[in-house]
Structures are given as structure tokens and as C-alpha cells.
Design a protein around this motif. Structure first.
Motif, PDB file in Angstrom:
ATOM      1  N   GLY A 190       2.565  -8.573 -31.032  1.00 16.60           N
ATOM      2  CA  GLY A 190       1.704  -9.087 -32.087  1.00 16.60           C
ATOM      3  C   GLY A 190       0.973 -10.354 -31.701  1.00 16.60           C
ATOM      4  N   ARG A 191       1.372 -10.984 -30.581  1.00 12.30           N
ATOM      5  CA  ARG A 191       0.728 -12.219 -30.133  1.00 12.30           C
ATOM      6  C   ARG A 191      -0.068 -11.961 -28.867  1.00 12.30           C
ATOM      7  N   VAL A 192      -1.261 -12.478 -28.809  1.00 12.09           N
ATOM      8  CA  VAL A 192      -2.100 -12.302 -27.627  1.00 12.09           C
ATOM      9  C   VAL A 192      -1.518 -13.117 -26.477  1.00 12.09           C
ATOM     10  N   GLN A 193      -1.408 -12.464 -25.306  1.00  9.21           N
ATOM     11  CA  GLN A 193      -0.919 -13.131 -24.112  1.00  9.21           C
ATOM     12  C   GLN A 193      -2.049 -13.186 -23.089  1.00  9.21           C
ATOM     13  N   SER A 194      -2.373 -14.383 -22.644  1.00  7.38           N
ATOM     14  CA  SER A 194      -3.421 -14.516 -21.636  1.00  7.38           C
ATOM     15  C   SER A 194      -2.927 -13.950 -20.315  1.00  7.38           C
ATOM     16  N   ARG A 195      -3.855 -13.673 -19.415  1.00 11.68           N
ATOM     17  CA  ARG A 195      -3.463 -13.199 -18.096  1.00 11.68           C
ATOM     18  C   ARG A 195      -2.598 -14.226 -17.382  1.00 11.68           C
ATOM     19  N   GLN A 196      -2.907 -15.489 -17.568  1.00  7.81           N
ATOM     20  CA  GLN A 196      -2.111 -16.535 -16.927  1.00  7.81           C
ATOM     21  C   GLN A 196      -0.681 -16.536 -17.461  1.00  7.81           C
ATOM     22  N   THR A 244      -7.764 -13.527 -11.646  1.00  8.47           N
ATOM     23  CA  THR A 244      -7.642 -12.320 -10.838  1.00  8.47           C
ATOM     24  C   THR A 244      -7.598 -11.087 -11.726  1.00  8.47           C
ATOM     25  N   ARG A 245      -7.699  -9.927 -11.052  1.00  8.83           N
ATOM     26  CA  ARG A 245      -7.521  -8.649 -11.735  1.00  8.83           C
ATOM     27  C   ARG A 245      -6.092  -8.158 -11.568  1.00  8.83           C
ATOM     28  N   THR A 246      -5.220  -9.035 -11.092  1.00  7.56           N
ATOM     29  CA  THR A 246      -3.838  -8.622 -10.847  1.00  7.56           C
ATOM     30  C   THR A 246      -3.188  -8.050 -12.103  1.00  7.56           C
ATOM     31  N   VAL A 247      -3.255  -8.777 -13.199  1.00  5.01           N
ATOM     32  CA  VAL A 247      -2.643  -8.309 -14.440  1.00  5.01           C
ATOM     33  C   VAL A 247      -3.320  -7.037 -14.917  1.00  5.01           C
ATOM     34  N   ASP A 248      -4.646  -6.993 -14.843  1.00  3.74           N
ATOM     35  CA  ASP A 248      -5.367  -5.808 -15.312  1.00  3.74           C
ATOM     36  C   ASP A 248      -4.907  -4.549 -14.582  1.00  3.74           C
ATOM     37  N   MET A 249      -4.746  -4.645 -13.267  1.00  4.72           N
ATOM     38  CA  MET A 249      -4.321  -3.492 -12.474  1.00  4.72           C
ATOM     39  C   MET A 249      -2.921  -3.034 -12.869  1.00  4.72           C
ATOM     40  N   HIS A 250      -2.002  -3.989 -13.084  1.00  5.37           N
ATOM     41  CA  HIS A 250      -0.641  -3.625 -13.453  1.00  5.37           C
ATOM     42  C   HIS A 250      -0.572  -3.080 -14.877  1.00  5.37           C
ATOM     43  N   VAL A 251      -1.354  -3.643 -15.785  1.00  5.07           N
ATOM     44  CA  VAL A 251      -1.386  -3.104 -17.145  1.00  5.07           C
ATOM     45  C   VAL A 251      -1.919  -1.675 -17.129  1.00  5.07           C
ATOM     46  N   THR A 307      -6.056  -4.350 -25.280  1.00  2.00           N
ATOM     47  CA  THR A 307      -6.857  -5.345 -24.577  1.00  2.00           C
ATOM     48  C   THR A 307      -7.574  -6.225 -25.595  1.00  2.00           C
ATOM     49  N   VAL A 308      -7.413  -7.514 -25.472  1.00  2.00           N
ATOM     50  CA  VAL A 308      -8.125  -8.460 -26.325  1.00  2.00           C
ATOM     51  C   VAL A 308      -9.188  -9.101 -25.442  1.00  2.00           C
ATOM     52  N   ARG A 309     -10.408  -8.620 -25.577  1.00  2.00           N
ATOM     53  CA  ARG A 309     -11.479  -9.007 -24.667  1.00  2.00           C
ATOM     54  C   ARG A 309     -11.678 -10.527 -24.636  1.00  2.00           C
ATOM     55  N   GLY A 310     -11.769 -11.035 -23.420  1.00  8.89           N
ATOM     56  CA  GLY A 310     -11.989 -12.463 -23.241  1.00  8.89           C
ATOM     57  C   GLY A 310     -10.715 -13.288 -23.280  1.00  8.89           C
ATOM     58  N   PHE A 311      -9.569 -12.640 -23.617  1.00 13.03           N
ATOM     59  CA  PHE A 311      -8.317 -13.394 -23.727  1.00 13.03           C
ATOM     60  C   PHE A 311      -7.207 -12.791 -22.869  1.00 13.03           C
ATOM     61  N   GLY A 312      -6.845 -11.548 -23.118  1.00 12.16           N
ATOM     62  CA  GLY A 312      -5.728 -10.944 -22.391  1.00 12.16           C
ATOM     63  C   GLY A 312      -5.266  -9.670 -23.062  1.00 12.16           C
TER      64      GLY A 312
END
Length: 244
Positions: free
Chosen positions: A185-191, A206-213, A229-234
Motif C-alpha cells: 500500500g506504500r510506494v517504494q522508490s527504486r532506491q 538504474t534499471r536494476t529494480v525494473d528488470m527484477h520487478v 508501477t507508480v510512474r516517476g516514483f517506483g
């Protein structure tokens, strides 16, 4: 299948496959690991490494990137595609020090990235940390369960299931799912997810998180849509009110 990490104990030392074409370095790494009680096998090329991993299913693989014939990137890609050994932790050990190389290794599923020249003592410590994260043995009499829609995670047993069917995840994918479920329920940034799943505490775009997600969603099937996906955030795992 569950996260199939072997539970190495003092009586059953962890098995480590060292993939390194420079024999002096392979011997140095093998010496220090053997001194710490690990069982070590070496391979000096990509095809031999894939064959050895499939035959013996090591508890961890140390992988050089600059291998003759089949590169370490290709080996890592093939490992992550393999149905039986795709979840084995991999520590990259390489002379490639540039950030894009590190990012690419993490995107392909590496659990840690160590550059040459390296300290053997530090390498041993980092291998131990990766093994502890991967193994996380269950505590007798305890059972912590996380649920999100059809997804069930037995945290102590390290078992993931969707609609009762077990799913095989890599240790990094598993930690990523836990991080999202625990903060649902909480947005998590890539960092934030980098810090939670990879223990990376520097700011890297990086796209590291995106690839693993993306891979995690694919393994979860239709239930992967619960990771939004929450665009612009994570990313966020749907809240209980939104989850069927």
C-alpha cells in the motif's frame, strides 16, 4: 518450487563454484574459501561452468565476466533461465570497474559485485553475507506468513506460493517481494528497493529494480499485477482494500 537454497551447516559446508579463467586468481580464491571451510570447485570457461552448476547445484557461484568464448554476462543470463539452478546466488568478481558494467551485472541477477584487485578477506566476508541472506534458516517453532491476494510467503521457511503452487525465486527476487509485501500500500522508490533487496546504499539511477520487478511479475503469473508501477516514483504492492 520454493527458493531452493541449500542449508549449509558446519557439518555440511557450502559448495562454491569459482568460474575464473586466470588460474592464479582461481587458486587464490579457492585457497581462501577452502581455509574457511567451504567446498570449492573451479571452472575456467562458461560452458564448463554451466555444466558444473547443473551437475552439482552449488550453494553459490563466483563468476568472472571476462571469460573466453562465452562471457560471464552470457553465463549469468543462462543461469537465471535454468529451471533447476536459476535461484543460485551469484557473486560477480571482475576487473570491469565501470558503473555500467556493475549495473548490467545486477540487472542480469547478480547478488553482489566485487571488482579486481580485491581483498580475499573482504571477498570471503561478502560471500558469507550473501549465503546468510540466501539461506536464512527457519527458527524452530516459528512461522511468519505474509499474504497478498493469492500470494503466500512463509518467511521462515523461505517458501513462496501462488494459489497453493510453489514458485521458484532467486534470493534477490525473494527479498524484493518481501520488501514490497511488508510495505504494501506504500510506494517504494527504486532506491528504497535497492537498499532493501541488494543492500546498496548509494544513489544510483538504474534499471536494476525494473528488470527484477519484471522477472518477479512474470514468475508470479497473473498475481504479478498486484505489483503496481507508480510512474516517476517506483512500485507498490496493492493495499488490502485493493487486493481481491
Amino acid at each position: 518450487m520454493s527458493v531452493k537454497t541449500s542449508k549449509a551447516t558446519r557439518s555440511v559446508p557450502a559448495r562454491i563454484l569459482v568460474v575464473e579463467d586466470e588460474r592464479d586468481i582461481a587458486a587464490l580464491v579457492a585457497y581462501h574459501l577452502t581455509k574457511e571451510g567451504y567446498r570449492v570447485r573451479t571452472a575456467d570457461g562458461g560452458p564448463e561452468a554451466l555444466e558444473a552448476a547443473a551437475q552439482e547445484r552449488p550453494d553459490l557461484i563466483i563468476l568472472d565476466l571476462m571469460l573466453p568464448g562465452l562471457s560471464g554476462y552470457d553465463v549469468l543470463r543462462e543461469l537465471r533461465r535454468h529451471p533447476e539452478i536459476g535461484d543460485v546466488p551469484v557473486v560477480v568478481l571482475t576487473a570491469r570497474r565501470e558503473e555500467p558494467d556493475r549495473i548490467r551485472g545486477l540487472e542480469l541477477g547478480a547478488d553482489d559485485y566485487v571488482t579486481k584487485p580485491f581483498s580475499p578477506q573482504e571477498l570471503v566476508l561478502r560471500i558469507g553475507a550473501v549465503l546468510r541472506r540466501a539461506q536464512s534458516p527457519a527458527v524452530a517453532g516459528s512461522s511468519r506468513i505474509l499474504k497478498g491476494g493469492p500470494i503466500t510467503v512463509d518467511v521462515d521457511a523461505m517458501r513462496v506460493a501462488v494459489d497453493g503452487e510453489e514458485v521458484q525465486l532467486t534470493p534477490t527476487e525473494y527479498r524484493l517481494l518481501i520488501a514490497l509485501l511488508e510495505r504494501r500500500g506504500r510506494v517504494q522508490s527504486r532506491q528504497q528497493l535497492l537498499e532493501a533487496a541488494w543492500d546498496i546504499h548509494v544513489r544510483i539511477e538504474t534499471r536494476t529494480v525494473d528488470m527484477h520487478v519484471q522477472r518477479l511479475r512474470a514468475k508470479l503469473g497473473a498475481a504479478g499485477d498486484l505489483i503496481e508501477t507508480v510512474r516517476g516514483f517506483g512500485y507498490r504492492f496493492r493495499s488490502r482494500d485493493d487486493t481481491p
